[in-house]
Scaffold this active site. Structure first.
Site, mmCIF file in Angstrom:
data_model
loop_
_atom_site.group_PDB
_atom_site.id
_atom_site.type_symbol
_atom_site.label_atom_id
_atom_site.label_comp_id
_atom_site.label_asym_id
_atom_site.label_seq_id
_atom_site.Cartn_x
_atom_site.Cartn_y
_atom_site.Cartn_z
ATOM 1 C CB SER A 164 -35.898 -38.442 -24.762
ATOM 2 O OG SER A 164 -36.301 -37.332 -24.350
ATOM 3 C CG ASP B 18 -38.356 -40.240 -17.554
ATOM 4 O OD1 ASP B 18 -38.416 -38.925 -17.626
ATOM 5 O OD2 ASP B 18 -38.578 -40.744 -18.638
ATOM 6 C CG HIS C 16 -35.473 -38.641 -19.508
ATOM 7 N ND1 HIS C 16 -36.490 -39.077 -20.124
ATOM 8 C CD2 HIS C 16 -34.913 -37.756 -20.515
ATOM 9 C CE1 HIS C 16 -36.605 -38.713 -21.392
ATOM 10 N NE2 HIS C 16 -35.662 -38.004 -21.578
#
Length: 312
Positions: A155, A248, A278
Protein backbone atom coordinates in the site's frame (compact mmCIF):
# COMPACT_ATOMS: atom_id res chain seq x y z
CA UNK A 1 -15.00 -12.69 -9.36
CA UNK A 2 -17.17 -11.37 -6.52
CA UNK A 3 -15.87 -10.46 -3.10
CA UNK A 4 -14.72 -13.44 -1.03
CA UNK A 5 -17.64 -14.27 1.34
CA UNK A 6 -15.39 -14.55 4.40
CA UNK A 7 -13.94 -11.13 3.70
CA UNK A 8 -17.44 -9.72 3.28
CA UNK A 9 -18.23 -10.86 6.82
CA UNK A 10 -14.91 -9.44 8.04
CA UNK A 11 -15.66 -6.05 6.46
CA UNK A 12 -19.01 -5.90 8.25
CA UNK A 13 -17.43 -6.73 11.59
CA UNK A 14 -14.67 -4.13 11.20
CA UNK A 15 -17.14 -1.43 10.19
CA UNK A 16 -19.37 -2.21 13.19
CA UNK A 17 -16.39 -2.04 15.54
CA UNK A 18 -15.22 1.26 14.08
CA UNK A 19 -18.63 2.83 14.49
CA UNK A 20 -17.74 5.73 12.19
CA UNK A 21 -15.46 6.38 9.21
CA UNK A 22 -11.72 6.78 9.76
CA UNK A 23 -12.00 10.26 8.27
CA UNK A 24 -14.12 11.30 11.27
CA UNK A 25 -11.63 9.97 13.84
CA UNK A 26 -8.80 11.84 15.48
CA UNK A 27 -5.30 10.77 14.46
CA UNK A 28 -4.73 8.91 17.78
CA UNK A 29 -8.09 7.14 17.40
CA UNK A 30 -7.31 6.04 13.83
CA UNK A 31 -3.89 4.77 14.83
CA UNK A 32 -5.29 2.95 17.84
CA UNK A 33 -7.93 1.36 15.64
CA UNK A 34 -5.34 -0.06 13.28
CA UNK A 35 -3.30 -1.31 16.21
CA UNK A 36 -6.35 -2.98 17.75
CA UNK A 37 -7.05 -4.81 14.50
CA UNK A 38 -3.49 -5.87 13.70
CA UNK A 39 -1.65 -6.07 17.02
CA UNK A 40 -3.93 -6.33 20.04
CA UNK A 41 -6.04 -9.08 18.49
CA UNK A 42 -3.06 -11.36 17.76
CA UNK A 43 -2.80 -14.17 20.29
CA UNK A 44 0.72 -15.22 21.37
CA UNK A 45 0.19 -18.70 19.95
CA UNK A 46 -0.62 -17.21 16.54
CA UNK A 47 2.62 -15.24 16.18
CA UNK A 48 4.52 -16.69 13.20
CA UNK A 49 7.73 -18.24 14.55
CA UNK A 50 10.98 -17.30 12.81
CA UNK A 51 14.55 -16.86 14.01
CA UNK A 52 15.87 -13.75 15.75
CA UNK A 53 14.02 -10.41 15.84
CA UNK A 54 15.80 -7.29 17.08
CA UNK A 55 14.90 -3.62 17.26
CA UNK A 56 17.72 -1.41 16.01
CA UNK A 57 18.45 2.07 14.68
CA UNK A 58 19.80 2.71 11.19
CA UNK A 59 20.76 6.27 10.22
CA UNK A 60 18.60 7.56 13.11
CA UNK A 61 15.59 5.55 11.88
CA UNK A 62 14.05 2.85 14.10
CA UNK A 63 13.98 -0.51 12.33
CA UNK A 64 13.09 -4.07 13.22
CA UNK A 65 15.39 -6.74 11.83
CA UNK A 66 13.99 -10.22 11.20
CA UNK A 67 16.30 -13.16 10.60
CA UNK A 68 15.07 -16.58 9.46
CA UNK A 69 15.27 -19.55 11.79
CA UNK A 70 17.57 -21.68 9.65
CA UNK A 71 20.13 -20.13 7.34
CA UNK A 72 22.63 -22.04 5.23
CA UNK A 73 25.02 -19.54 3.78
CA UNK A 74 24.33 -15.95 2.69
CA UNK A 75 20.75 -14.81 2.07
CA UNK A 76 19.16 -11.71 0.58
CA UNK A 77 18.32 -8.64 2.65
CA UNK A 78 14.98 -6.92 2.06
CA UNK A 79 14.05 -3.43 3.25
CA UNK A 80 10.34 -3.47 4.10
CA UNK A 81 8.12 -0.37 4.17
CA UNK A 82 4.76 -0.79 5.87
CA UNK A 83 1.35 0.43 4.76
CA UNK A 84 -1.17 2.52 6.65
CA UNK A 85 -1.77 5.54 4.46
CA UNK A 86 1.40 7.37 5.55
CA UNK A 87 -0.38 8.49 8.74
CA UNK A 88 -0.72 5.28 10.74
CA UNK A 89 0.91 1.87 10.95
CA UNK A 90 4.36 0.89 12.20
CA UNK A 91 6.62 -2.12 12.57
CA UNK A 92 4.16 -3.61 15.09
CA UNK A 93 1.09 -3.42 12.84
CA UNK A 94 2.96 -5.22 10.07
CA UNK A 95 4.89 -7.64 12.25
CA UNK A 96 2.91 -10.70 11.16
CA UNK A 97 3.08 -9.75 7.47
CA UNK A 98 6.87 -9.50 7.66
CA UNK A 99 7.20 -12.66 9.72
CA UNK A 100 5.35 -14.63 7.02
CA UNK A 101 7.60 -13.15 4.36
CA UNK A 102 10.70 -14.14 6.31
CA UNK A 103 9.35 -17.64 6.85
CA UNK A 104 8.42 -18.12 3.18
CA UNK A 105 11.44 -16.47 1.54
CA UNK A 106 14.27 -17.29 3.94
CA UNK A 107 15.54 -13.73 3.58
CA UNK A 108 16.48 -11.18 6.24
CA UNK A 109 13.96 -8.34 6.44
CA UNK A 110 14.59 -4.85 7.79
CA UNK A 111 11.22 -3.22 8.57
CA UNK A 112 11.38 0.57 8.73
CA UNK A 113 9.51 2.84 11.17
CA UNK A 114 9.43 5.91 8.93
CA UNK A 115 7.92 9.25 9.97
CA UNK A 116 4.16 9.70 9.63
CA UNK A 117 1.85 12.51 8.57
CA UNK A 118 0.39 14.88 9.58
CA UNK A 119 3.22 15.52 12.04
CA UNK A 120 5.66 14.85 9.21
CA UNK A 121 3.85 15.38 5.89
CA UNK A 122 5.11 14.51 2.42
CA UNK A 123 7.88 14.19 1.44
CA UNK A 124 9.23 13.13 4.87
CA UNK A 125 8.27 9.47 4.44
CA UNK A 126 9.91 9.28 1.01
CA UNK A 127 13.09 10.77 2.41
CA UNK A 128 13.10 8.19 5.22
CA UNK A 129 12.55 5.34 2.77
CA UNK A 130 15.51 6.44 0.67
CA UNK A 131 17.66 6.94 3.79
CA UNK A 132 16.81 3.48 5.07
CA UNK A 133 17.61 1.67 1.84
CA UNK A 134 20.86 3.61 1.45
CA UNK A 135 21.89 2.87 5.05
CA UNK A 136 21.07 -0.84 4.86
CA UNK A 137 22.99 -1.09 1.59
CA UNK A 138 26.04 0.41 3.28
CA UNK A 139 26.15 -2.39 5.86
CA UNK A 140 24.62 -5.19 3.82
CA UNK A 141 26.99 -7.94 4.96
CA UNK A 142 25.84 -7.52 8.57
CA UNK A 143 22.32 -8.60 7.60
CA UNK A 144 21.89 -11.43 5.13
CA UNK A 145 25.55 -11.78 4.28
CA UNK A 146 25.02 -11.68 0.51
CA UNK A 147 25.16 -8.75 -1.89
CA UNK A 148 21.48 -9.18 -2.83
CA UNK A 149 19.43 -6.21 -1.65
CA UNK A 150 15.71 -5.88 -2.38
CA UNK A 151 12.90 -3.53 -1.39
CA UNK A 152 9.31 -4.39 -0.55
CA UNK A 153 6.19 -2.72 0.75
CA UNK A 154 2.43 -2.81 0.85
CA UNK A 155 0.00 0.00 0.00
CA UNK A 156 1.63 3.27 1.14
CA UNK A 157 4.78 1.22 1.73
CA UNK A 158 4.60 -0.10 -1.82
CA UNK A 159 4.49 3.51 -2.94
CA UNK A 160 7.60 4.31 -0.87
CA UNK A 161 9.42 1.21 -2.10
CA UNK A 162 8.77 2.14 -5.72
CA UNK A 163 9.89 5.73 -5.16
CA UNK A 164 13.06 4.70 -3.31
CA UNK A 165 13.92 2.28 -6.10
CA UNK A 166 13.64 5.06 -8.66
CA UNK A 167 15.49 7.58 -6.51
CA UNK A 168 18.44 5.27 -5.82
CA UNK A 169 18.86 3.94 -9.36
CA UNK A 170 22.53 4.17 -10.26
CA UNK A 171 23.59 4.72 -6.65
CA UNK A 172 22.45 1.58 -4.82
CA UNK A 173 22.29 -1.84 -6.45
CA UNK A 174 18.71 -2.98 -5.78
CA UNK A 175 18.19 -6.46 -7.18
CA UNK A 176 14.42 -6.90 -6.85
CA UNK A 177 11.23 -5.26 -5.65
CA UNK A 178 7.95 -6.50 -4.19
CA UNK A 179 5.02 -4.11 -4.48
CA UNK A 180 1.82 -5.26 -2.77
CA UNK A 181 -1.36 -3.38 -3.75
CA UNK A 182 0.79 -0.25 -4.14
CA UNK A 183 -0.47 3.33 -4.38
CA UNK A 184 1.23 4.60 -7.54
CA UNK A 185 -0.91 7.52 -8.75
CA UNK A 186 -2.20 9.47 -5.76
CA UNK A 187 -3.89 12.29 -7.64
CA UNK A 188 -4.93 10.31 -10.70
CA UNK A 189 -8.23 8.64 -11.47
CA UNK A 190 -8.68 4.99 -12.38
CA UNK A 191 -11.89 2.96 -12.93
CA UNK A 192 -11.34 0.75 -9.88
CA UNK A 193 -11.66 3.83 -7.69
CA UNK A 194 -15.29 4.09 -8.81
CA UNK A 195 -15.98 0.37 -8.77
CA UNK A 196 -14.64 -0.29 -5.26
CA UNK A 197 -14.78 3.15 -3.68
CA UNK A 198 -17.28 2.07 -1.01
CA UNK A 199 -17.93 -1.05 1.02
CA UNK A 200 -14.45 -2.58 0.85
CA UNK A 201 -12.76 -1.06 3.95
CA UNK A 202 -10.44 1.20 1.96
CA UNK A 203 -12.83 3.77 0.49
CA UNK A 204 -12.60 6.85 -1.70
CA UNK A 205 -13.58 8.93 1.32
CA UNK A 206 -10.65 7.48 3.23
CA UNK A 207 -8.11 8.00 0.43
CA UNK A 208 -9.25 11.61 0.07
CA UNK A 209 -8.72 12.02 3.83
CA UNK A 210 -5.31 10.37 3.55
CA UNK A 211 -4.25 12.76 0.80
CA UNK A 212 -5.35 15.71 2.92
CA UNK A 213 -3.16 14.52 5.79
CA UNK A 214 -0.21 13.43 3.66
CA UNK A 215 -0.09 16.65 1.67
CA UNK A 216 -0.74 18.97 4.62
CA UNK A 217 2.69 20.55 4.19
CA UNK A 218 4.13 21.05 0.72
CA UNK A 219 1.46 21.22 -1.99
CA UNK A 220 1.82 18.36 -4.48
CA UNK A 221 1.99 18.84 -8.23
CA UNK A 222 -0.05 16.47 -10.36
CA UNK A 223 2.12 13.96 -12.15
CA UNK A 224 5.06 14.32 -9.74
CA UNK A 225 6.79 10.94 -9.47
CA UNK A 226 8.06 11.82 -5.97
CA UNK A 227 4.58 10.98 -4.67
CA UNK A 228 3.20 9.04 -7.64
CA UNK A 229 5.85 6.67 -9.03
CA UNK A 230 3.68 5.82 -12.03
CA UNK A 231 4.87 9.11 -13.54
CA UNK A 232 8.58 8.45 -13.07
CA UNK A 233 11.29 7.14 -15.36
CA UNK A 234 11.05 3.36 -15.06
CA UNK A 235 13.93 2.35 -17.29
CA UNK A 236 16.68 0.26 -15.77
CA UNK A 237 14.74 -0.67 -12.64
CA UNK A 238 15.06 -4.12 -11.02
CA UNK A 239 12.61 -6.96 -11.69
CA UNK A 240 9.41 -6.81 -9.69
CA UNK A 241 6.57 -8.82 -8.26
CA UNK A 242 3.43 -6.67 -8.27
CA UNK A 243 0.41 -8.05 -6.42
CA UNK A 244 -3.03 -6.48 -6.63
CA UNK A 245 -6.40 -7.29 -5.06
CA UNK A 246 -9.39 -7.78 -7.35
CA UNK A 247 -11.77 -5.78 -5.12
CA UNK A 248 -9.43 -2.91 -4.25
CA UNK A 249 -9.81 0.68 -5.40
CA UNK A 250 -6.01 0.82 -5.87
CA UNK A 251 -6.07 -2.21 -8.18
CA UNK A 252 -5.92 -0.35 -11.48
CA UNK A 253 -3.07 1.99 -10.57
CA UNK A 254 -1.03 -0.93 -9.28
CA UNK A 255 -1.60 -2.78 -12.53
CA UNK A 256 -0.87 0.38 -14.52
CA UNK A 257 2.49 0.57 -12.75
CA UNK A 258 3.24 -3.05 -13.61
CA UNK A 259 2.35 -2.38 -17.25
CA UNK A 260 4.55 0.73 -17.29
CA UNK A 261 7.45 -1.24 -15.82
CA UNK A 262 7.05 -3.90 -18.49
CA UNK A 263 6.82 -1.21 -21.15
CA UNK A 264 10.16 0.16 -19.93
CA UNK A 265 11.76 -3.26 -20.34
CA UNK A 266 11.58 -4.32 -16.69
CA UNK A 267 10.74 -7.95 -15.96
CA UNK A 268 7.45 -8.01 -14.03
CA UNK A 269 5.45 -10.76 -12.39
CA UNK A 270 1.98 -9.20 -12.07
CA UNK A 271 -0.70 -11.15 -10.28
CA UNK A 272 -4.25 -10.13 -9.40
CA UNK A 273 -5.97 -12.00 -6.58
CA UNK A 274 -9.65 -12.07 -7.42
CA UNK A 275 -12.11 -11.69 -4.56
CA UNK A 276 -9.47 -10.09 -2.34
CA UNK A 277 -9.57 -6.63 -0.77
CA UNK A 278 -6.90 -4.12 0.17
CA UNK A 279 -4.94 -5.50 3.11
CA UNK A 280 -5.46 -9.20 2.36
CA UNK A 281 -1.86 -9.97 3.38
CA UNK A 282 -3.00 -9.63 7.00
CA UNK A 283 -6.42 -11.26 6.61
CA UNK A 284 -5.51 -14.91 6.33
CA UNK A 285 -6.90 -15.52 9.80
CA UNK A 286 -10.43 -14.76 8.52
CA UNK A 287 -10.19 -16.06 4.94
CA UNK A 288 -8.59 -19.23 3.65
CA UNK A 289 -8.44 -17.63 0.20
CA UNK A 290 -6.56 -14.65 1.62
CA UNK A 291 -4.13 -16.99 3.38
CA UNK A 292 -3.50 -18.85 0.11
CA UNK A 293 -3.03 -15.57 -1.76
CA UNK A 294 -0.55 -14.36 0.84
CA UNK A 295 1.47 -17.54 0.55
CA UNK A 296 1.46 -17.23 -3.22
CA UNK A 297 2.76 -13.64 -3.06
CA UNK A 298 5.54 -14.71 -0.72
CA UNK A 299 6.53 -17.68 -2.86
CA UNK A 300 6.64 -15.55 -6.01
CA UNK A 301 8.97 -13.15 -4.28
CA UNK A 302 11.07 -16.04 -2.98
CA UNK A 303 11.48 -17.29 -6.55
CA UNK A 304 12.49 -13.84 -7.73
CA UNK A 305 15.08 -13.51 -4.96
CA UNK A 306 16.48 -16.93 -5.84
CA UNK A 307 16.67 -15.96 -9.53
CA UNK A 308 18.52 -12.68 -8.97
CA UNK A 309 20.91 -14.38 -6.55
CA UNK A 310 21.63 -17.12 -9.09
CA UNK A 311 22.07 -14.71 -11.99
CA UNK A 312 24.41 -12.52 -9.97
Amino acid sequence: MPLDPDLAVFIGEVERQRGRPVSEMTIPEARAGMRALRVDSVRPEDVVPIGVVTDEVVDALPVRVYRPAEVEGPVATVVYLHGGGWFRGDVDTHDQVVRRLVRDTGAVFVSVDYRLAPEHPWPAATHDAVRAVRAVAARLESYGGSDVLAVAGDSAGGNLAAIATQELRGEVEIAAQLLIYPATDLLGHHPSKDEFGTGHLLTTEMTDHINTLYFSGEAPAAGDWRHSPLHGDLTGLPPAVVATAGCDLLRDEGEAYAAALAGAGVRVDLVRYDGMIHGFMDQGHVSRVAADATLDVNRRFARLLAEVARDG
